[in-house]
Design an enzyme around this catalytic site. Structure first.
Site, PDB file in Angstrom:
ATOM      1  N   LYS A 112       0.345  -1.244  -0.256  1.00  0.00           N
ATOM      2  CA  LYS A 112       0.026   0.026   0.224  1.00  0.00           C
ATOM      3  C   LYS A 112       0.795   1.166  -0.106  1.00  0.00           C
ATOM      4  CE  LYS A 112      -4.041  -1.843   1.602  1.00  0.00           C
ATOM      5  NZ  LYS A 112      -3.761  -2.734   2.044  1.00  0.00           N
TER       6      LYS A 112
HETATM    7  C1  LIG Z   1      -4.307  -4.516   0.886  1.00  0.00           C
HETATM    8  C2  LIG Z   1      -3.729  -5.959   1.047  1.00  0.00           C
HETATM    9  C3  LIG Z   1      -4.325  -6.580   0.012  1.00  0.00           C
HETATM   10  C4  LIG Z   1      -5.332  -6.782  -0.450  1.00  0.00           C
HETATM   11  O1  LIG Z   1      -5.336  -5.471  -1.589  1.00  0.00           O
HETATM   12  P1  LIG Z   1      -6.765  -5.634  -2.193  1.00  0.00           P
HETATM   13  O2  LIG Z   1      -5.864  -4.229  -4.079  1.00  0.00           O
HETATM   14  O3  LIG Z   1      -7.690  -4.939  -1.556  1.00  0.00           O
HETATM   15  O4  LIG Z   1      -6.864  -6.139  -2.956  1.00  0.00           O
HETATM   16  C5  LIG Z   1      -3.781  -7.633   0.544  1.00  0.00           C
HETATM   17  N1  LIG Z   1      -2.748  -7.811   0.834  1.00  0.00           N
HETATM   18  C6  LIG Z   1      -2.196  -6.964   1.475  1.00  0.00           C
HETATM   19  C7  LIG Z   1      -0.632  -7.237   2.575  1.00  0.00           C
HETATM   20  C8  LIG Z   1      -2.445  -5.244   2.186  1.00  0.00           C
HETATM   21  O5  LIG Z   1      -2.351  -4.850   2.469  1.00  0.00           O
END
Ligand SMILES: *Cc1c(COP(=O)(O)O)cnc(C)c1O
Length: 464
Positions: A112
């Site tokens: 993220k």
């Molecule tokens: C947010 C997240 C996901 C999921 O990603 P999306 O874009 O919501 O599908 C998967 N793995 C981790 C570690 C995350 O922080």
């Protein structure tokens, strides 16, 4: 470039407005009116670029003239200079043609950061130009909150309030949020669960009168700019294994469908992607839609991969909009129906979804087993989300001559429990976080009462 809503009624906006807006006024999500495309020659010519240079090329058409090139370039450079690996998004080989793309070298150790480090800068820049302020409000069960706070801590034109369920996030995740002592950062530990946090944020967006003139901005993945930033690493990974002359496949640990949707966009923009695999945990609505045309909400289950514990994936609406030939009225009708009952897609639309995606799901036991297996085979330690991605990749891989790249969405240190359950030693915190457990924390514990939360926010925002 203009942006339109998936429900077809809200007015078209420019990038800068979409950046600050969150949901469209008709309840839809913003998408570009027209997607930029790149020729194979153009993509091939990018092979020597640094990650930041590549990011500028991919992002520029979406931002268009809303931000001056030199400013955009500077923000992109600063964003990826803050990552702790020279390649920013390095690839590791697990076996023949089997790769993981490490997206956890940013400040909070999860993918993220790729989007939120940029988002904070972009928002601050646009707000400064307009002489406006914005209040960011978000709910988190872990990863989003810390990445959003890290992304906004230096922003002079916004205050950020992140709600997490008191005593229900892991200590590493809590400390990654609460040890940021910037005076525009507020951690609200709500005496409730994650759904209470989310509901409170939703209700606050719906009625913002408590802010007395200020406006709320969104940092969850309904924000278009987050998706945009995530398109870049699909290009960088492809280029690193011989693309665009050779097709590649991706497997993506999926929750809200933001990350994999960025992969779908990369493909639509001209990147040769042969296969996109949606990997889910037991919260498997996406797997059920793709494999059996069953779009029904299950009960939320808490798993060892908590960042994928999601009942309804909001970004799936962006895909459905394309699959329904961008018919906003049809999407509006479908989503209204889905609020009340399980739905099925029209057969021809569902076929389109199946042509675009493969899917698989894994439960906690399989997750731990995969962590143990891959460690035994290769010595490489997967976090639980990535383990689900690798497992799904192995299940769905159609052509072994095509490189299969699983997105490693988090560093294993963030989720020690499944690693220990897999019979392995928990990893150590990387250097820049090694004193995390000694740092001073700041948070406010607040009752599960929206009036209390809103009056806290109203009394803390900077209004200058
Ligand atoms: C947010 C997240 C996901 C999921 O990603 P999306 O874009 O919501 O599908 C998967 N793995 C981790 C570690 C995350 O922080």
């Amino acid at each position: 470039m203009k942006y339109i809503s998936t429900r077809g009624k809200a007015e078209k906006l420019e990038f800068a407005d979409v950046l600050l807006a969150g949901l469209a006024s008709d309840g839809g999500l913003y998408v570009p009116e027209e997607l930029p495309t790149f020729s194979q020659e153009e993509i091939a010519s990018w092979s020597g670029l640094s990650y930041a240079e590549l990011a500028f090329k991919v992002i520029k058409p979406f931002v268009d003239t809303c931000i001056k090139d030199e400013d955009l370039k500077r923000m992109v450079d600063e964003t990826y200079a803050g990552f702790n690996h020279s390649a920013v998004a390095p690839l590791k080989e697990l076996g023949t043609n089997e790769w993981v793309l490490e997206l956890f070298h940013g400040p909070t150790l999860a993918f993220k950061d790729f989007a939120l480090q940029l988002l904070g800068r972009l928002m601050d820049h646009v707000l400064a130009e307009r002489g406006e302020r914005l209040v960011i409000m978000g709910a988190t069960s872990g990863d989003t909150g810390s990445a959003a706070i890290e992304g906004c801590r230096h922003s002079e034109h916004l205050d950020i309030f992140i709600l997490h369920p008191h005593n229900r996030v892991s200590e590493v995740q809590r400390r990654q949020m609460t040890t940021i002592l910037a005076d525009n950062v507020y951690n609200i530990a709500l005496e409730g669960n994650f759904d209470d946090c989310q509901q409170m944020v939703k209700d606050s967006f719906a009625d913002q009168a408590f802010l007395k003139g200020l406006k709320l901005g969104a940092v969850n993945s309904i924000n278009w700019a987050r998706i945009m930033a995530q398109i870049v690493y699909y290009f960088s990974a492809s280029l690193a294994v011989g693309g665009p002359h050779r097709p590649v496949a991706f497997s993506v640990p999926t929750g809200n469908f933001g990350d994999i949707f960025a992969g779908y966009l990369a493909k639509q923009m001209g990147l040769p992607i042969q296969q996109l695999v949606v990997a889910t945990n037991r919260n498997d609505i996406l797997h059920r839609v793709i494999s059996g045309n069953d779009m029904s909400k299950g009960d939320l289950v808490h798993t060892l991969s908590p960042s994928m514990d999601i009942m309804v994936s909001s970004n799936f609406e962006r895909l459905l909009f394309d699959v329904y030939d961008r018919d906003g009225a049809a999407i509006s009708e479908l989503m209204d129906r889905f609020k009340k009952e399980p739905v099925k897609l029209d057969a021809a639309r569902w076929e389109k979804v199946r042509e675009l995606f493969d899917s698989a799901c894994a439960d906690d036991e399989t997750t731990c087993q995969t962590i143990a297996d891959v460690h035994a085979e290769t010595g490489y330690l997967l976090d639980p989300h990535t383990a689900i991605g690798v497992k799904a990749a192995r299940e769905c891989w159609r052509d072994k001559s095509v490189p299969m790249i699983t997105l490693a969405t988090a560093h294993p240190v963030k989720f020690p429990e499944p690693v220990i359950k897999a019979g392995l030693e928990g990893p150590e915190l990387p250097e820049h976080l090694s004193d995390l457990f000694e740092r001073e924390e700041r948070l406010d514990v607040i009752d599960n009462d929206i009036a209390a939360v809103q009056s806290f926010i109203a009394s803390r925002v900077h209004r200058d």
